[in-house]
Write a protein that holds these residues in place. Structure first.
Motif, mmCIF file in Angstrom:
data_model
loop_
_atom_site.group_PDB
_atom_site.id
_atom_site.type_symbol
_atom_site.label_atom_id
_atom_site.label_comp_id
_atom_site.label_asym_id
_atom_site.label_seq_id
_atom_site.Cartn_x
_atom_site.Cartn_y
_atom_site.Cartn_z
ATOM 1 N N UNK A 94 2.689 -11.898 5.867
ATOM 2 C CA UNK A 94 2.113 -12.839 6.828
ATOM 3 C C UNK A 94 1.358 -12.050 7.896
ATOM 4 N N UNK A 95 1.838 -12.073 9.128
ATOM 5 C CA UNK A 95 1.168 -11.351 10.208
ATOM 6 C C UNK A 95 1.885 -10.051 10.566
ATOM 7 N N UNK A 96 2.757 -9.581 9.708
ATOM 8 C CA UNK A 96 3.566 -8.406 9.994
ATOM 9 C C UNK A 96 3.234 -7.270 9.049
ATOM 10 N N UNK A 97 3.184 -6.062 9.600
ATOM 11 C CA UNK A 97 3.005 -4.833 8.825
ATOM 12 C C UNK A 97 4.347 -4.116 8.837
ATOM 13 N N UNK A 98 4.909 -3.869 7.654
ATOM 14 C CA UNK A 98 6.199 -3.179 7.539
ATOM 15 C C UNK A 98 5.950 -1.789 6.949
ATOM 16 N N UNK A 99 6.295 -0.762 7.714
ATOM 17 C CA UNK A 99 6.092 0.628 7.306
ATOM 18 C C UNK A 99 7.441 1.232 6.954
ATOM 19 N N UNK A 100 7.510 1.896 5.803
ATOM 20 C CA UNK A 100 8.726 2.601 5.384
ATOM 21 C C UNK A 100 8.328 3.989 4.894
ATOM 22 N N UNK A 101 9.025 5.000 5.409
ATOM 23 C CA UNK A 101 8.786 6.379 4.988
ATOM 24 C C UNK A 101 10.127 6.997 4.620
ATOM 25 N N UNK A 102 10.172 7.611 3.424
ATOM 26 C CA UNK A 102 11.373 8.309 2.952
ATOM 27 C C UNK A 102 11.092 9.810 2.974
ATOM 28 N N UNK A 103 11.875 10.537 3.755
ATOM 29 C CA UNK A 103 11.747 11.989 3.822
ATOM 30 C C UNK A 103 13.000 12.612 3.215
ATOM 31 N N UNK A 104 12.922 13.834 2.739
ATOM 32 C CA UNK A 104 14.137 14.481 2.255
ATOM 33 C C UNK A 104 15.007 14.946 3.425
ATOM 34 N N UNK B 81 0.846 -1.196 0.000
ATOM 35 C CA UNK B 81 0.000 0.000 0.000
ATOM 36 C C UNK B 81 0.876 1.238 0.000
ATOM 37 N N UNK B 82 0.400 2.272 -0.664
ATOM 38 C CA UNK B 82 1.079 3.563 -0.714
ATOM 39 C C UNK B 82 0.302 4.524 0.173
ATOM 40 N N UNK B 83 1.019 5.304 0.961
ATOM 41 C CA UNK B 83 0.396 6.307 1.818
ATOM 42 C C UNK B 83 0.028 7.507 0.951
ATOM 43 N N UNK B 84 -1.217 7.970 1.064
ATOM 44 C CA UNK B 84 -1.697 9.071 0.214
ATOM 45 C C UNK B 84 -1.844 10.389 0.965
ATOM 46 N N UNK B 85 -1.529 10.420 2.237
ATOM 47 C CA UNK B 85 -1.778 11.607 3.057
ATOM 48 C C UNK B 85 -0.553 12.467 3.309
ATOM 49 N N UNK C 188 3.963 -2.713 3.608
ATOM 50 C CA UNK C 188 3.921 -4.067 3.053
ATOM 51 C C UNK C 188 3.379 -5.000 4.113
ATOM 52 N N UNK C 189 2.417 -5.820 3.699
ATOM 53 C CA UNK C 189 1.857 -6.825 4.582
ATOM 54 C C UNK C 189 2.567 -8.132 4.288
#
Length: 154
Positions: free
Chosen positions: A39-49, A24-28, A36-37
């Motif tokens: 199995x039972x894990x949610x992996x969040x990655x955010x790239x900021x400048x 999934x892509x964050x739109x906000x 990324x989902x």
């Protein structure tokens, strides 16, 4: 945590758009945020400048850039505390060229997975905005984030 209930939470959340089967892509946020989902894990990655990537018309001294990153890194160490689950890793915070990459993983309450991911993204965005150093002229996304922050507090 079942994959279908976590996936359903992300499918129903307005702040995410599906981009692949389990991505999934964050739109906000103007930052590059992905979830990324697995199995039972949610992996969040955010790239900021980085600071120097958004400053216009002048260069940022290495000592200022380093200090800015170290302060941001210290502030972002608490990003995992905004989630409702206790089964969460502290964030990994790295510099990658002109970007700061924040990533973490969690599992726990399937119906709250999307809300927890969004809370983490919001925390990262807000913390980044708080780190803006006065006295520089900024380009995007700093100017729009600062403008939005001013409007929300007026």
């Amino acid at each position: 945590m079942t994959q279908t209930s976590v996936k359903r939470a992300f499918d129903l959340h307005e702040g995410f758009e599906q981009n692949g089967t389990d991505t999934y892509v964050v739109t906000t946020t103007p930052f590059e945020g992905t979830v990324k989902l697995q199995d039972e894990t949610v992996a969040v990655t955010v790239r900021t400048p980085t600071l120097s990537a958004v400053v216009e018309g002048e260069s940022v001294a290495d000592v200022v850039e380093t200090g800015w990153f170290e302060t941001l890194e210290l502030r972002l160490e608490d990003a995992h505390t905004v989630a409702s689950t206790d089964d969460i890793s502290p964030p990994r915070i790295e510099r990658d060229g002109d970007h700061v990459v924040v990533s973490l993983e969690f599992s726990g309450y399937p119906d709250k997975g999307a809300d927890d991911a969004m809370a983490i993204v919001d925390f990262i965005e807000g913390t980044w905005v708080q780190g803006i150093i006065p006295g520089y002229e900024y380009g995007e996304p700093a100017t729009s984030l600062l403008s939005r922050a001013r409007q929300e507090y007026e």
